[in-house]
Design a protein around this motif. Structure first.
Motif, PDB file in Angstrom:
ATOM      1  N   LEU A   1      38.424  -5.958  65.318  1.00 36.87           N
ATOM      2  CA  LEU A   1      37.595  -5.170  66.223  1.00 36.87           C
ATOM      3  C   LEU A   1      37.113  -3.937  65.474  1.00 36.87           C
ATOM      4  O   LEU A   1      37.927  -3.106  65.050  1.00 36.87           O
ATOM      5  N   TRP A   2      35.784  -3.813  65.316  1.00 35.94           N
ATOM      6  CA  TRP A   2      35.179  -2.706  64.590  1.00 35.94           C
ATOM      7  C   TRP A   2      34.634  -1.675  65.567  1.00 35.94           C
ATOM      8  O   TRP A   2      33.983  -2.028  66.550  1.00 35.94           O
ATOM      9  N   ASN A   3      34.884  -0.414  65.256  1.00 34.29           N
ATOM     10  CA  ASN A   3      34.329   0.686  66.045  1.00 34.29           C
ATOM     11  C   ASN A   3      32.993   1.100  65.426  1.00 34.29           C
ATOM     12  O   ASN A   3      32.939   1.564  64.288  1.00 34.29           O
ATOM     13  N   LEU A   4      31.918   0.933  66.186  1.00 30.91           N
ATOM     14  CA  LEU A   4      30.580   1.281  65.696  1.00 30.91           C
ATOM     15  C   LEU A   4      30.124   2.645  66.195  1.00 30.91           C
ATOM     16  O   LEU A   4      28.983   3.035  65.964  1.00 30.91           O
ATOM     17  N   ARG A   5      31.004   3.374  66.876  1.00 30.88           N
ATOM     18  CA  ARG A   5      30.618   4.685  67.399  1.00 30.88           C
ATOM     19  C   ARG A   5      30.779   5.777  66.350  1.00 30.88           C
ATOM     20  O   ARG A   5      30.870   6.948  66.691  1.00 30.88           O
ATOM     21  N   GLN A   6      30.881   5.398  65.105  1.00 30.72           N
ATOM     22  CA  GLN A   6      30.928   6.353  64.007  1.00 30.72           C
ATOM     23  C   GLN A   6      29.997   5.840  62.921  1.00 30.72           C
ATOM     24  O   GLN A   6      29.718   4.645  62.844  1.00 30.72           O
ATOM     25  N   ARG A   7      29.537   6.747  62.084  1.00 27.93           N
ATOM     26  CA  ARG A   7      28.509   6.367  61.107  1.00 27.93           C
ATOM     27  C   ARG A   7      29.038   5.406  60.066  1.00 27.93           C
ATOM     28  O   ARG A   7      28.283   4.618  59.521  1.00 27.93           O
ATOM     29  N   ARG A   8      30.308   5.495  59.797  1.00 29.97           N
ATOM     30  CA  ARG A   8      30.940   4.513  58.910  1.00 29.97           C
ATOM     31  C   ARG A   8      31.941   3.722  59.744  1.00 29.97           C
ATOM     32  O   ARG A   8      33.043   4.209  60.018  1.00 29.97           O
ATOM     33  N   PRO A   9      31.574   2.523  60.194  1.00 31.04           N
ATOM     34  CA  PRO A   9      32.454   1.755  61.081  1.00 31.04           C
ATOM     35  C   PRO A   9      33.826   1.494  60.460  1.00 31.04           C
ATOM     36  O   PRO A   9      33.967   1.389  59.236  1.00 31.04           O
TER      37      PRO A   9
END
Length: 1195
Positions: free
Chosen positions: A131-139
């Motif tokens: 599960l990747w968090n895309l709410r940051q500029r570097r996931p």
């Protein structure tokens, strides 16, 4: 050889640099810089410290190599592409481009967006979910779940659900909680899904989807052709379908009453839930009925999408399904819209496609508007809203690999006017016919950062094309494309000998040299040719001038390796000049330049000899070619430099050095490397241009005192380590030395059949297609280095003890490659006795001091060789413009001769204050512009003085020299060695450059063992040493290049450019420069279904997955089934909004807007309620008055 060794011995004793190198105090320690006594102390304030450096990747450009999966978020409008190497590229609007890499390197099988949640689920071939968090500029990865006993085959995540369905190879379906990434105890076992009477296993799960009509019903497709609708509440099958053909995909009608399947026999079946005993419809879209009444056998339809529209017939879109008998047909995407069938042919096989729809809800009319098609080497988007289905113009640089990349160049801080000029000319040649609509992948946010400056990236390709890219602000945009093949005639096999000269990639680019200020551009090609271009905004009628340079050695220059194996040495030079073959000029007619008097002399390519109209942009002015001699091919050009202020071009190979005056179109110097520092004066410069159409026989002997026969002028073979530091040809072939050697081993018969007149060129191996790891051995450093150079430059290199087994290097032959590592038994890198020929490895023009006695700097050419010898050749160039075009340039005898360990890679010059001295240049002027009598076009030259202070002008300058083993700093003109640093002992440097970082300068190096390091200047203190790549490969070695501003790039795959930074300042500003992947967007509301649809359409909205799959109802899953691995981002990472104040402010603003909108809606509702209440009160009062006087029985 004795005479040559005496010369070198004299040089090492007389040169301070040479003496220092031989002394024990110089570089004996492991990397600490040592100083030598100097006649004058140099006081330079060095400002760079180790804290100024930080190595990290910045951005990756190009098409994802070997793609495997595709996903799209219809609300956020971002696209994700997975690859076989475990990489994930996430794309949004231009500028929003992010690369993520799974540490395991396992192939990505499937991608699933959490729609409008700023998260992405990846399923990898090692049976792990991430599960990747895309709410940051570097996931970053939040959670991982590793399956231990089952292999993942398919995943499905319903919209606005936190439960992920996972199908496995065993046919089971597991359910994963997205928030905690823990398996639910609820499992749909394969033996429960199918009937007990079924005797065979249904196969892996190939499809999972929830019914649009009822979320509590899950459709499971098995590979064998079995389809089951599973009632999640009742935990039983609603129906089962057993079909004869294997299933590849399933797609629902939005009403949930029908679904369509694609099968392995090229058929599509349509099923109705009312009657599942047989399909409603079976079609073979591409299977025609043959004469005997049978249908053609067709290829499998790998995927089908069944999408409905409001105003027209539904779309049926599928890939594959073509008949087998149509051999050679390209891969197709078929679009069936009503009765119309459109077949779109693709250039590459289709990996995956996805239909983009207006709504994220699967139970609404889909209204598709585009299809994203992921091909093996391209990404296209088809516009479905127009009947001719045009494609959208791709805003991403996905065509870097259009022809394989063979070399790269990187220029930071270019003149600001060059990018708009190149773009305006390149825009005139853009393709047309694209869709007029905006690119549909428009998610994310990107703004031009404050720390930007003009950057240009140049790529050379196997087909001879050159591409200029705008690399500013860590983006990449195509500016201009130049085709070097247009300079030459197309090789025609019918022309006798020309048939032997045809190569699959005869125009492949080896290296480029560009002066951004003067806009002069030089290209070195694989066929031993150089093309010089000038830039013009106007079209013109031009005729290309062609020069032929015979850079071949005489027979006595180098002995054959077989003559003396144990004590190799150079032969005693004969009286007279040892120059390579002289040269001649002709007006672009190579055919006329090879008369019958010269046996077997020919050019690899024929230059167009007619006057031609050339468009604005880069226009070819001069072509320099090295001819074949006596059936032997020319040696590949290993070094090049051009200087617009001097009007000179210098190049060299393993035979020698040539200097060309491109203003007068004459050859000033053409000499073997040995002669450059010979005891006698070997320079016999041509005082005027050679006569046109000169007979080659006279040209061959013009520089020789003794008349030699043509046979004695034959080219000799280079040997080991003769090329390093530049991108040289991957298809070089050594010439014969003395008698032709008979190749031994498995390659022998094939080479013997080719014959002496055949070209040795294979298809140009691009830097992109080299996957060979470098064997960097600590005990056999030299052998490893030799093998590395064989791969890097594609030439057979041998020392005297291995000549009898040497064969040309074959990229595809693994056994040959491994043998090449073990052949060399040599251990000394700097041994002159091991090298029978010395190559020119680097060249640089500049203002310097050719001799110790010089008081003022003069134009000089610095020459570096593969034996670590540095030569400084002074020149006298007329300063007046008219004199420059008429008077000859004088080249004096060799001045300073310096030495250091290993092959020389790079020169750099600093003034005595430590500032970088740029090479002089000519300001660009358009030679084709209309004449202006008031402003005549004159050459405007810019020279950098050694120092801005007048007091220090006469103090000389510092020369930085870097080789593959060590770096040295010399003080000129005294030639004193001030600092020495041994860069590496176990490996060797591949690339080095003097670059500006943080308003200062440093020496940046990239080693074969993957280390990136920087050294301070001039003291050569180590500032950074990072093991960036554990084992580098040939592609990276050939394309790695540094530039100013602390940046570098290389080809990370055959289709992608990876940019990195080694500057702490850029690392700190990187977050600002990167794009935002996630932007707060309100999820669109579902359409109102209406009372009747809601009543009769099932209770889909009352389905509670938590109640079914939660731990309270389903229990815990077996711990041995899957292992939960917390991600680096931590559990709290999902709760943190996108990093940066900009993201916070944007969300706060949107939240305020939403709050204001809701308050406005509340006010409207309150007003409506008050009006309704008043109306009700009025009606009630009227009713009361009407009924007040009535009796009860009157009602």
């Amino acid at each position: 050889m004795k005479k040559f060794r005496k010369v070198l011995d004299g040089l090492t004793t007389s040169s301070p640099g040479g003496g220092t190198m031989g002394s024990p105090s110089c570089g004996s320690a492991a990397g600490t810089p040592t100083t030598a006594p100097t006649p004058k102390e140099i006081d330079v304030q060095e400002t760079l410290v180790s804290e100024n450096f930080q190595l990290c990747k910045t951005v990756r450009h190009g098409f994802p190599y070997q793609p495997t999966a595709l996903a799209f978020d219809p609300v956020q409008k971002i696209l994700a592409i997975g690859s076989r190497s475990g990489g994930v590229r996430i794309l949004g609007r231009p500028g929003v481009d992010c690369f993520c890499q799974h540490e395991s390197g396992a192939a990505v099988l499937q991608l699933q967006f959490l729609i409008n949640e700023g998260a992405l689920v990846t399923a990898c071939a090692d049976d792990t979910l991430h599960l990747w968090n895309l709410r940051q500029r570097r996931p970053a990865i939040l959670h991982s779940l590793k399956f231990n006993r089952e292999r993942i085959t398919f995943c499905h995540l319903p919209f606005q659900s936190k439960w992920l369905y996972v199908g496995t190879e065993r046919g089971n379906t597991h359910i994963v909680n997205i928030e905690s990434f823990i398996l639910s105890g609820y499992v749909i076992m394969w033996n429960k899904a199918i009937e007990l009477s079924t005797k065979t296993h249904p196969g892996p799960v190939v499809h999972l989807s929830d019914s649009p009509k009822d979320e509590g019903k899950l459709l499971i497709g098995f590979e064998s052709g079995t389809i089951v609708q599973w009632d999640l509440r009742a935990k039983k099958a609603d129906f089962r379908i057993y079909y004869d053909e294997a299933i590849h995909s399933v797609s629902w009608h939005h009403e949930g009453k029908q679904f369509m399947c694609s099968h392995s026999d090229g058929s599509l079946t349509l099923w109705n839930l009312r009657n599942t005993s047989k399909p409603v419809q079976v079609t073979f879209p591409h299977g025609k009925i043959q004469k005997d009444g049978r249908k053609e056998s067709c290829k499998p339809i790998l995927k089908v999408d069944y999408k409905t529209t409001r105003n027209s017939e539904p779309f049926v879109i599928f890939s594959g399904g073509l008949s087998y008998d149509k051999a050679g047909r390209r891969p197709t995407l078929t679009i069936m819209h009503g009765k119309a069938i459109t077949v779109l042919e693709m250039d590459y096989p289709i990996v995956e496609f996805m239909t983009l729809c207006e709504t994220p809800y699967n139970n609404e009319v889909q209204d598709p508007f585009a299809v994203v098609v992921l091909l093996e080497k391209d990404l296209i988007v088809v516009d479905l809203t127009q009947s001719n289905f045009p494609v959208f113009e791709n805003p991403y640089p996905m065509d870097i690999h259009e022809s394989p990349v063979t070399c790269t160049a990187y220029f930071a801080d270019c003149p600001p006017d060059i990018i708009p000029v190149l773009y305006s000319i390149g825009a005139k040649h853009k393709k047309t016919g694209y869709s007029q609509k905006e690119w549909p992948v428009s998610g994310g946010m990107w703004t031009l950062g404050s720390h930007t400056y003009p950057e240009i990236i140049i790529t050379g390709h196997a087909d001879g094309s050159i591409k200029f890219w705008d690399g500013s602000a860590i983006t990449l945009q195509m500016l201009y494309k130049l085709k070097t093949s247009k300079v030459f005639e197309k090789p025609k096999p019918s022309e006798g000998r020309a048939a032997e000269l045809v190569d699959e990639d005869p125009f492949a680019v080896q290296m480029v040299s560009w002066c951004p200020q003067s806009r002069i551009f030089c290209v070195v090609g694989i066929s031993a040719h150089i093309i010089l271009y000038r830039f013009s905004k106007y079209d013109a009628n031009t005729q290309i001038v062609s020069l032929e340079v015979r850079l071949q050695c005489e027979s006595e220059d180098v002995i054959s390796p077989s003559e003396n194996e144990n004590n190799p040495c150079f032969s005693e030079p004969h009286s007279g000049s040892h120059s390579p073959q002289p040269h001649h000029q002709h007006p672009a007619s190579p055919g006329g330049g090879t008369p019958e008097g010269v046996k077997d002399s020919a050019l690899c390519l024929k230059v167009k000899d007619r006057v031609a109209r050339v468009p604005p942009g880069y226009q070819a002015e001069l072509v320099i070619q090295l001819p074949w001699m006596d059936g032997e091919p020319p040696q590949q050009i290993s070094s090049l430099d051009i200087n617009s202020a001097y009007g000179l071009l210098a190049f060299g190979n393993c035979n020698g050095l040539a200097v060309v005056d491109y203003l007068q179109k004459t050859i000033l110097l053409c000499m073997s490397t040995l002669d450059l520092y010979g005891a006698a004066d070997p320079y016999q410069r041509l005082t005027r241009s050679p006569r046109r159409n000169r007979q080659s026989t006279s040209g061959l002997t013009e520089l020789s005192d003794n008349q030699q026969s043509v046979d004695m002028e034959r080219s000799k073979s280079p040997t080991s380590d003769h090329v390093n530091g530049h991108c040289t040809s991957p298809t070089s072939q050594p010439c014969s030395a003395g008698k032709p050697r008979i190749p031994m081993g498995p390659e022998g018969p094939r080479l013997a059949r080719r014959g002496p007149g055949r070209p040795p060129f294979r298809k140009a191996q691009s830097a992109a297609c080299m996957e060979i790891s470098l064997p960097v051995s600590h005990t056999e450093g030299y052998a490893s280095r030799r093998a590395m150079l064989q791969q890097l430059h594609g030439v057979t290199m041998y020392s005297h003890d291995e000549h009898h087994t040497a064969t040309p290097y074959c990229w595809s032959d693994r056994e040959s490659r491994e043998n090449s590592f073990s052949r060399s038994r040599s251990s000394s890198v700097s041994s002159i006795d091991r090298d029978t020929k010395e190559a020119i490895t680097t060249l640089q023009f500049g203002e310097s001091y050719g001799r110790k006695s010089d008081a003022l700097p003069t134009p000089c050419l610095w020459v570096g060789t593969s034996l670590g010898v540095i030569l400084v050749i002074p020149m006298s160039i007329p300063t007046d413009q008219d004199e420059r075009m008429e008077e000859p340039v004088t080249i004096g005898p060799s001045g300073a001769v310096l030495m250091l360990k290993g092959s020389v890679l790079r020169f750099g010059f600093l003034d005595c204050m430590g500032a970088l001295i740029q090479s002089p240049y000519e300001v660009w002027r358009d030679l084709n512009a209309p004449e202006d009598p008031d402003r005549p076009r004159k050459r405007k030259l810019v020279h950098y003085s050694p120092s801005s202070s007048q007091d220090t002008c006469g103090e000389g300058h510092l020369a930085i020299v870097c080789s593959e083993r060590q770096a040295k700093v010399f003080l000129m003109p005294s030639q004193s060695c001030l600092f020495v640093h041994n860069i590496t002992e176990s490996s060797f440097v591949l690339r080095a450059d003097v670059v500006s970082v943080c308003n200062s300068v440093c020496l940046a190096c990239f080693c074969a063992n993957g280390h990136v390091m920087t050294l301070s200047l001039p003291s050569l203190r180590p500032l950074m040493d990072v093991s960036y790549l554990p084992l580098t490969d040939m592609r990276i070695a050939r394309t790695f290049c540094f530039t100013n501003g602390g940046q570098a790039l290389y080809l990370s795959s055959p289709t992608e450019i990876q940019r990195i930074t080694y500057s702490q300042e850029m690392y700190d500003n990187l977050q600002e420069m990167l794009g935002e992947l996630f932007t707060p967007i309100e999820t669109p509301e579902a359409q109102n279904r209406g009372f009747l649809k809601g009543f009769f359409g099932g209770n889909a909205h009352t389905f509670d997955r938590e109640e079914l799959f939660g731990e309270a109802a389903a229990g815990k899953a077996s711990r041995s089934l899957a292992q939960h691995i917390p991600g680096q981002a931590g559990v709290e990472g999902m709760k943190v909004a996108a990093s940066g104040a900009v993201g916070e402010l944007a969300r706060a603003r949107i939240a305020l807007d939403e709050r204001g909108q809701r308050l406005g809606e509340l006010e409207e509702r309150t007003a409506l309620m008050m009006t309704s209440a008043e109306t009700f009160s009025k009606h009630a009062h009227e009713l009361m008055l009407k009924c007040k006087d009535k009796k009860w029985y009157q009602f």
